[in-house]
Enzyme design. Structure first.
Site, mmCIF file in Angstrom:
data_model
loop_
_atom_site.group_PDB
_atom_site.id
_atom_site.type_symbol
_atom_site.label_atom_id
_atom_site.label_comp_id
_atom_site.label_asym_id
_atom_site.label_seq_id
_atom_site.Cartn_x
_atom_site.Cartn_y
_atom_site.Cartn_z
ATOM 1 N N LYS A 22 37.077 47.836 49.967
ATOM 2 C CA LYS A 22 36.102 48.290 48.955
ATOM 3 C C LYS A 22 35.402 47.092 48.320
ATOM 4 C CE LYS A 22 37.433 49.319 44.589
ATOM 5 N NZ LYS A 22 36.600 48.662 43.569
ATOM 6 N N ASN A 23 36.191 46.098 47.901
ATOM 7 C CA ASN A 23 35.600 44.997 47.134
ATOM 8 C C ASN A 23 34.766 44.044 47.983
ATOM 9 O OD1 ASN A 23 36.675 46.076 44.877
ATOM 10 N ND2 ASN A 23 38.221 44.483 44.532
ATOM 11 N N CYS A 117 34.784 49.263 29.682
ATOM 12 C CA CYS A 117 35.611 49.597 30.845
ATOM 13 C C CYS A 117 37.050 49.696 30.369
ATOM 14 C CB CYS A 117 35.474 48.492 31.890
ATOM 15 S SG CYS A 117 36.615 48.635 33.255
ATOM 16 N N ARG A 122 34.963 43.084 30.150
ATOM 17 C CA ARG A 122 34.233 42.768 31.382
ATOM 18 C C ARG A 122 32.755 42.459 31.154
ATOM 19 N NH1 ARG A 122 36.549 46.665 36.061
ATOM 20 N NH2 ARG A 122 35.941 44.926 37.383
ATOM 21 N N PRO A 123 32.464 41.388 30.425
ATOM 22 C CA PRO A 123 31.063 41.010 30.221
ATOM 23 C C PRO A 123 30.443 40.478 31.516
ATOM 24 C CG PRO A 123 32.509 39.315 29.331
ATOM 25 C CD PRO A 123 33.400 40.425 29.825
ATOM 26 N N GLN A 126 28.420 35.423 32.640
ATOM 27 C CA GLN A 126 28.421 34.339 33.634
ATOM 28 C C GLN A 126 27.401 34.598 34.746
ATOM 29 O OE1 GLN A 126 30.291 31.420 33.190
ATOM 30 N NE2 GLN A 126 30.444 32.454 31.211
ATOM 31 N N ASP A 308 44.745 43.123 40.981
ATOM 32 C CA ASP A 308 44.619 44.451 41.591
ATOM 33 C C ASP A 308 45.934 44.944 42.216
ATOM 34 O OD1 ASP A 308 42.030 44.697 40.806
ATOM 35 O OD2 ASP A 308 41.130 44.328 42.772
ATOM 36 N N ARG A 400 37.973 56.608 44.062
ATOM 37 C CA ARG A 400 36.975 55.534 44.037
ATOM 38 C C ARG A 400 37.370 54.397 44.967
ATOM 39 N NH1 ARG A 400 35.477 53.231 38.394
ATOM 40 N NH2 ARG A 400 34.500 51.852 39.877
HETATM 41 C C1 UD1 Z 1 36.406 42.065 40.825
HETATM 42 C C2 UD1 Z 1 37.012 43.225 41.575
HETATM 43 C C3 UD1 Z 1 38.195 43.807 40.804
HETATM 44 C C4 UD1 Z 1 39.203 42.708 40.511
HETATM 45 C C5 UD1 Z 1 38.532 41.513 39.834
HETATM 46 C C6 UD1 Z 1 39.464 40.331 39.638
HETATM 47 C C7 UD1 Z 1 35.125 44.121 42.782
HETATM 48 C C8 UD1 Z 1 34.145 45.222 42.943
HETATM 49 N N1 UD1 Z 1 35.995 44.235 41.769
HETATM 50 O O1 UD1 Z 1 35.924 42.570 39.577
HETATM 51 O O2 UD1 Z 1 38.801 44.810 41.617
HETATM 52 O O3 UD1 Z 1 40.217 43.207 39.653
HETATM 53 O O4 UD1 Z 1 37.413 41.069 40.613
HETATM 54 O O5 UD1 Z 1 40.014 39.951 40.844
HETATM 55 O O6 UD1 Z 1 35.164 43.192 43.559
HETATM 56 N N2 UD1 Z 1 34.244 37.666 33.102
HETATM 57 C C9 UD1 Z 1 33.539 37.111 32.060
HETATM 58 N N3 UD1 Z 1 32.167 36.983 32.216
HETATM 59 C C10 UD1 Z 1 31.524 37.364 33.353
HETATM 60 C C11 UD1 Z 1 32.268 37.915 34.399
HETATM 61 C C12 UD1 Z 1 33.635 38.055 34.250
HETATM 62 O O7 UD1 Z 1 34.084 36.764 31.021
HETATM 63 O O8 UD1 Z 1 30.292 37.214 33.418
HETATM 64 C C13 UD1 Z 1 35.724 37.830 32.964
HETATM 65 C C14 UD1 Z 1 36.157 39.298 33.036
HETATM 66 O O9 UD1 Z 1 36.050 39.942 31.798
HETATM 67 C C15 UD1 Z 1 37.579 39.176 33.533
HETATM 68 C C16 UD1 Z 1 37.528 37.921 34.428
HETATM 69 O O10 UD1 Z 1 36.342 37.218 34.064
HETATM 70 O O11 UD1 Z 1 38.446 38.938 32.461
HETATM 71 C C17 UD1 Z 1 37.478 38.229 35.911
HETATM 72 O O12 UD1 Z 1 36.431 39.159 36.167
HETATM 73 P P1 UD1 Z 1 35.657 39.201 37.562
HETATM 74 O O13 UD1 Z 1 36.341 38.278 38.518
HETATM 75 O O14 UD1 Z 1 34.219 39.004 37.320
HETATM 76 O O15 UD1 Z 1 35.927 40.689 38.018
HETATM 77 P P2 UD1 Z 1 34.912 41.685 38.714
HETATM 78 O O16 UD1 Z 1 34.005 40.957 39.622
HETATM 79 O O17 UD1 Z 1 34.347 42.582 37.688
#
Ligand code: UD1
Length: 420
Positions: A22-23, A117, A122-123, A126, A308, A400
């Site tokens: 999925k990811n 969420c 989950r901002p 970045q 995960d 999902r």
């Molecule tokens: C992806 C995966 C999800 C997995 C996660 C971490 C997909 C579709 N989903 O989610 O299943 O649990 O990686 O391995 O691939 N963060 C910030 N600012 C940002 C982006 C992220 O602070 O702009 C923080 C998030 O709040 C979180 C951490 O960084 O605490 C990791 O998030 P991120 O790696 O971005 O997760 P996703 O890509 O949303």
């Protein structure tokens, strides 16, 4: 709303084929937005999330359709409206992954902010920081991110250093950088195997990416990308979930097509817990006959133990011998399964993001509620180990992310019914 009724009935046995990841599929289904030529993606799992991405592409005027069970064909030459609306984005946060490709090819995009969420804030700061470094202007207007490329319509190569390791942020900026003018260097990049799979897809479309799978990714921008075909890697989290299930129930199963090279941290923990794991060709056999031992885990970005898999591992620890300390470091609120496991008779004390899990001899079936995708998988495993019937409510979360999970488990001897 569908529910699953599970009756714990001992060891799992048999073979199960692992679906496409999925990811990996979600960002890869966004990549064709970068070209006017048709792209074919195969091994796409049939999940609500992959359906949502296809609908999102359709809403933008892109010709995208599932032409076979696991094949999606996408032609983004018909793109008319580079807008991802709230209706779909609110159902799936990964929709924000259309932003990078749209900005790179169209020069402008409007994507709804995903909003809250269950597992954390989950901002996407970045992602936006990366686009701004590439010359984009970003405005937040009426709940939408409105991004514009610099005058001339093309992003510029840049040096992007992420403050946190972000999978989605790395993917979004990586896709945008493929069409930028000049070279982009992404530092503190996520190293997840799904990012490597995305980079392989983009390189097959003519991108010039190197360093994927390491913390520094370099992208030499090209004026355009072309079409092609890509096969999505198999799902390491689905494979890990089945491996956890058999470790918890006992028995022996064979995982067909599991991406073992990407599963070391998961397999290490399962071996520590008492499982035996062997691989020959595309077949990985996971068995557990003797004692199940509780194992400490601490989640962190790849190659460490994945967030995960934290919930599924907890389901195993609740029925193991001994006490495990489990710490979640990636998301702020990813322990919601704890209170549901308590309803089944688990012994867990939770303090912030650390759970102390004391193994119990037996769980007993009860009504529980799934709160997010992996929490649902945790409850399925716990239900397989419990005496009597466990009914899991809100399993739309499960749909999902897991393709035909109940059919696959029934194939391994589990007693499961879907209540519609
Ligand atoms: C992806 C995966 C999800 C997995 C996660 C971490 C997909 C579709 N989903 O989610 O299943 O649990 O990686 O391995 O691939 N963060 C910030 N600012 C940002 C982006 C992220 O602070 O702009 C923080 C998030 O709040 C979180 C951490 O960084 O605490 C990791 O998030 P991120 O790696 O971005 O997760 P996703 O890509 O949303």
């Amino acid at each position: 709303m569908d529910k699953l009724a599970i009756t714990g009935n001992g060891p799992l046995r048999g073979a199960v084929r692992i679906s496409g990841a999925k990811n990996a599929a979600l960002p890869i289904l966004c990549a064709p937005l970068l070209t006017r030529e048709p792209v074919t993606i195969v091994n796409v799992p049939q999940l609500n999330d992959t359906r949502t991405i296809v609908r999102l592409l359709n809403q933008m005027g892109v010709t995208a359709a599932r032409t076979e069970t696991h094949r999606v064909e996408i032609d983004a030459s018909t793109l008319t409206t580079p807008v991802a609306g709230y209706d779909l984005v609110k159902t799936m946060r990964a929709s924000v992954l259309v932003l990078g490709p749209l900005l790179a090819r169209w020069g402008e995009a409007k994507v709804s902010l995903p909003g809250g969420c269950a597992i954390g804030q989950r901002p996407v700061d970045q992602h936006l920081k990366g686009f701004e470094a590439m010359g984009a202007t970003i405005a937040i207007e009426a709940g939408y991110i409105h991004a514009k490329a610099p005058s001339g319509g093309r992003l510029r190569g840049a040096h992007v250093v992420f403050d946190v390791v972000t999978v989605g942020g790395t993917e979004n900026v990586l896709m945008a950088a493929t069409l930028a003018e000049g070279t982009t260097v992404i530092e503190n990049a996520a190293r997840e195997p799904e990012i490597v799979d995305l980079a392989l897809c983009l390189n097959a479309m003519g991108a010039r990416i190197r360093g994927h799978g390491t913390a520094t990714i370099t992208v030499e921008g090209v004026p355009e990308l072309h079409g092609g075909t890509h096969r999505v890697m198999p799902d390491r989290i689905e494979a890990g979930t089945f491996a956890c299930a058999v470790a918890a129930t006992g028995g022996e199963i064979t995982l067909l097509d599991a991406p073992v090279h990407a599963m070391e941290a998961i397999f290490d923990k399962l071996r520590e817990a008492g499982a035996t794991i062997t691989t020959q060709g595309n077949q990985t056999t996971v068995s557990r006959k003797g004692r199940l031992t509780a194992v400490n885990t601490k989640t962190a970005p790849y190659p460490a133990f994945p967030t995960d898999m934290q919930a599924q591992m907890m389901a195993l620890n609740v029925v193991a011998e001994g006490t495990a300390v489990m710490t979640e470091t990636v998301f702020e609120n990813r322990m919601m399964h704890v209170s549901e496991l308590l309803r089944l008779g688990a012994d867990i004390s939770l303090s912030g993001n650390t759970a102390v899990v004391k193994g119990v001899r037996r769980l007993t079936g009860a009504h529980v509620m799934a709160t997010d995708l992996r929490a649902s998988a945790c409850l399925v495993i716990a239900g397989l180990c419990a005496r009597g019937e466990t009914v899991i409510d809100r399993i739309y979360h499960l749909d999902r992310g897991y393709e035909h999970i109940e059919d696959k488990l029934i194939g391994l001897g589990a007693q499961i019914r879907r209540l519609s």
